[in-house]
Design an enzyme around this catalytic site. Structure first.
Site, PDB file in Angstrom:
ATOM      1  N   GLU A  86       1.243  -0.563  -5.102  1.00 20.04           N
ATOM      2  CA  GLU A  86       0.123   0.392  -5.205  1.00 20.04           C
ATOM      3  C   GLU A  86       0.719   1.760  -5.508  1.00 20.04           C
ATOM      4  O   GLU A  86       1.170   2.462  -4.612  1.00 20.04           O
ATOM      5  CB  GLU A  86      -0.679   0.386  -3.903  1.00 20.04           C
ATOM      6  CG  GLU A  86      -1.989   1.157  -3.972  1.00 20.04           C
ATOM      7  CD  GLU A  86      -1.834   2.623  -3.616  1.00 20.04           C
ATOM      8  OE1 GLU A  86      -1.839   3.465  -4.550  1.00 20.04           O
ATOM      9  OE2 GLU A  86      -1.702   2.913  -2.428  1.00 20.04           O
ATOM     10  N   ASP A 111       0.835  -1.199   0.000  1.00 19.36           N
ATOM     11  CA  ASP A 111       0.000   0.000   0.000  1.00 19.36           C
ATOM     12  C   ASP A 111       0.877   1.260   0.000  1.00 19.36           C
ATOM     13  O   ASP A 111       1.907   1.303   0.677  1.00 19.36           O
ATOM     14  CB  ASP A 111      -0.901  -0.027   1.235  1.00 19.36           C
ATOM     15  CG  ASP A 111      -1.870   1.129   1.279  1.00 19.36           C
ATOM     16  OD1 ASP A 111      -2.638   1.299   0.317  1.00 19.36           O
ATOM     17  OD2 ASP A 111      -1.858   1.868   2.287  1.00 19.36           O
ATOM     18  N   ASP A 144     -11.119   1.228  -1.798  1.00 18.69           N
ATOM     19  CA  ASP A 144     -11.337   2.646  -1.502  1.00 18.69           C
ATOM     20  C   ASP A 144     -12.239   3.334  -2.513  1.00 18.69           C
ATOM     21  O   ASP A 144     -12.596   4.502  -2.324  1.00 18.69           O
ATOM     22  CB  ASP A 144      -9.997   3.388  -1.456  1.00 18.69           C
ATOM     23  CG  ASP A 144      -9.238   3.159  -0.164  1.00 18.69           C
ATOM     24  OD1 ASP A 144      -9.882   2.844   0.857  1.00 18.69           O
ATOM     25  OD2 ASP A 144      -8.008   3.293  -0.165  1.00 18.69           O
TER      26      ASP A 144
END
Length: 510
Positions: free
Chosen positions: A350, A303, A404
């Site tokens: 990411e 992430d 998200d």
């Protein structure tokens, strides 16, 4: 080889006890994926959730979420009874997680299982099981670098009414003075052991779950949040590795600068790493973290990958992220160390958001695939948007949307007329096909090596099933799958799409 995957967290599985677990439904979902020729199952971080119920804010980067321990399996092993579980209120909705109720009701049940497990460890008890005792002792030994510290941390939080460790009254415990720790281990011996036993339950069930996925030829994609929670055992245990002052208060916190969507930016509040201190130790803390997550998954998504190149730092006392500064991160050095420690591992970077040359260069240096999100693709009319499929190279992973994002149907309903028109024209979406399946087709037909679809998009669900809305508290991470939605018709449609675009190999039974 071209491949495909699904994005759905463990918490979203069906169960009778308020949240998805590592029990029967996890195995049945794996069966569904296998029959649909889905090769990858991507989940979110699996640590114990803390503030805001977010898997990205965890009390530990090494422990498993106690909520995911399956109670029916504990019943089968004799540590609980059906009466123990069925006499507990688990909430009214089978398609939502009630985290407040989970917090109140789950742990008393788990503690009862721990009491019964102790009988199995007791040589003087008729229920004593030498084999189980050997397994449990081996678990404690193999995880000695984190499990007892985590267990003590949680026991002390319970003793302090859930307060963050920085708010504990005992300064010696905050500072981890040896005498204070020794005293606490004795005073809270049972509570510490409870948390250790629950981690043993989790580890046992997790390994059995992983073995089943291997049998079904499904690879598991895990998720490593770049930052850890301020109120976590890692920060309490090794504060020198984080940007804290002498009183353990935050000097700097993580976030994102203001952009088109948020004029205040995003103030995440996580402590910034002391990268200089970490580098002096050859990034040993990160290597332990990576080793743990790769022990538990086949592939790992990192992430906020850009934070390793440069990260946005905000003053620890700031109320928003309007004023901050970009600071260089460790760059390629940490990934060189990772390769030396673990060899060639499968990582997804990411790399969404504000990309600068240094981030692009770091991604190229590692060779990791980046991410493409189709919901970001259609806001321009000249074909230059990097998220449009004709601009992909093979070394990437394409998503209709992430945890998200809105669901694809919700996004399409809420976006502008121009984007709706551009999306429909580019993908030639028909009313009969529908926008969710139109974007699935767009992802699968692209050159990306891996195409991952949110489960909600396979089902064509709207924003009432959205997983997370960033920068909001409450109502997130709650969505759960209803078993009856996994129909043979849906399975065949997914399988047909995988075959059509070469994302699965034909099998004789088809």
């Amino acid at each position: 080889m071209r491949s495909n995957g699904v994005l759905m967290h463990i918490s979203s599985l069906p169960s009778n006890y308020g949240i998805g677990t590592l029990g029967k439904a996890a195995y049945e979902f794996a069966d569904f994926l296998s029959e649909a020729r889905i090769q990858y199952w991507q989940i979110l971080p699996i640590g114990p959730t803390s503030y805001g119920d977010s898997p990205y804010q965890s009390f530990s980067s090494f422990a498993g979420n106690p909520y995911f321990v399956d109670l029916d399996m504990l019943i089968e092993e004799g540590y609980l009874t059906h009466e123990d579980c069925n006499n507990t209120y688990w909430g009214d909705k089978s398609d939502k997680v009630d985290y407040a109720n989970m917090y109140d009701k789950r742990f008393p049940i788990l503690w009862k299982a721990c009491d019964n497990f102790r009988l199995v460890l007791d040589k003087d008890n008729e229920k004593y099981n030498e084999k189980t005792k050997v397994y449990y002792d081996a678990f404690l030994a193999e995880n000695s670098d984190w499990v007892e510290d985590y267990a003590l941390f949680m026991a002390l939080k319970d003793a302090n009414n859930g307060k963050a460790w920085t708010e504990w009254e005992d300064e010696d415990l905050k500072c981890r003075k040896k005498d204070a720790l020794d005293k606490a281990f004795k005073e809270y011996e049972k509570q510490v052991e409870n948390y250790c036993i629950v981690q043993y339950f989790f580890e046992k069930q997790w390994k059995e779950f992983r073995e089943y996925l291997v049998e079904k030829e499904i690879k598991l994609i895990g998720d490593v949040p770049i930052y850890v929670a301020y109120d976590s055992v890692e920060v309490w245990k090794e504060p020198k590795l984080f940007a804290l002052d002498s009183k353990f208060e935050l000097k700097e916190v993580a976030g994102c600068p203001p952009d088109y969507f948020n004029e205040d930016g995003q103030l995440w509040g996580n402590p910034i790493y002391n990268w200089k201190a970490m580098e002096k130790e050859d990034f040993a803390w990160w290597m332990r973290r990576f080793r743990r997550v790769f022990d538990m998954h086949d592939v790992v998504r990192i992430d906020h990958f850009r934070g390793f190149s440069s990260y946005y730092s905000v003053d620890g006392k700031a109320e928003n992220a309007r004023v901050g500064k970009w600071i260089d991160g460790p760059g390629i050095k940490i990934f060189d160390r990772l390769k030396k420690e673990l060899g060639d591992v499968d990582i997804i970077a990411e790399d969404l958001g504000f990309l600068t040359d240094d981030v692009i260069k770091l991604l190229e240096s590692t060779g990791y695939p980046g991410m493409k999100v189709l919901q970001f693709a259609f806001d321009m009319g000249d074909g230059s948007n990097i998220y449009m499929p004709h601009n992909y190279d093979r070394n990437c992973v394409v998503y209709t949307g992430t945890h998200d994002n809105e669901t694809t149907l919700g996004w399409f309903q809420n976006t502008s007329d121009w984007i709706r028109t551009n999306t429909s024209a580019y993908l030639n979406v028909t009313e009969q096909e529908g926008v969710s399946w139109g974007l699935i087709r767009g992802a699968h037909s692209s050159v990306a090596d891996l195409s991952v679809i949110q489960m909600q998009d396979f089902l064509g669900f709207g924003n009432d099933c959205r997983m997370n809305t960033p920068s909001t508290i409450g109502g997130n991470w709650e969505w759960r799958l209803r078993k009856e939605t996994l129909t043979p018709e849906l399975n065949n449609r997914i399988k047909e799409m995988n075959y059509r675009f070469g994302r699965a190999s034909w099998k004789k039974e088809d």
